[in-house]
Scaffold this motif. Structure first.
Motif: not given
Length: 131
Positions: A6-8, A76-78, A86-93
């Motif tokens: 899922t993280f992939s 490394r992150l996984v 418990l969370s990862a947030i991707l910030f994009t424009t």
């Protein structure tokens, strides 16, 4: 589906945002309990005109920085998904994308309106140089 799978899928959006020049930043947050490691902040950097990612590990009393390729950063992150984050947030424009595990460790991915109007300056510089 495992956390790695899922993280992939989530990380493929990170890579897409780097490719299309919309990436602003990536943050791993929301730890389980009171942990020494509080956050991981990810931002693009240029090393001899090669795009890499800087992973800044924010501990309670110190910060450690690691440099990885875009692909090796995933591995490394996984490691830190579900332990301790418990969370990862991707910030994009274009959007903010939140990868979240609930108490039962069920994954949800939600898209929200973007928090950032501008992509990472380093990324934009890199993409401009490639043209």
């Amino acid at each position: 589906m495992s956390f790695k799978e899922t993280f992939s899928e989530f990380y493929s959006k990170v890579k897409s945002s780097l490719d299309d020049g919309t990436f602003a930043k990536l943050t791993l947050a929301k730890t389980i309990g009171n942990t020494e490691l509080m956050n991981i902040y990810v931002r693009p950097i240029l090393d001899e005109n090669v795009l890499n990612l800087e992973l800044k590990f924010k501990f309670q009393k110190e910060e450690i920085v690691e440099i990885h390729t875009v692909d090796s950063a995933f591995s490394r992150l996984v490691e830190f998904i579900n332990n301790p984050f418990l969370s990862a947030i991707l910030f994009t424009t274009e959007f903010d994308l939140t990868y979240k595990l609930n108490k039962k460790r069920v994954v949800s991915v939600n898209e929200q309106f973007p928090s950032f109007a501008h992509a990472s300056p380093v990324l934009l510089e890199y993409l401009q140089a490639k043209k």
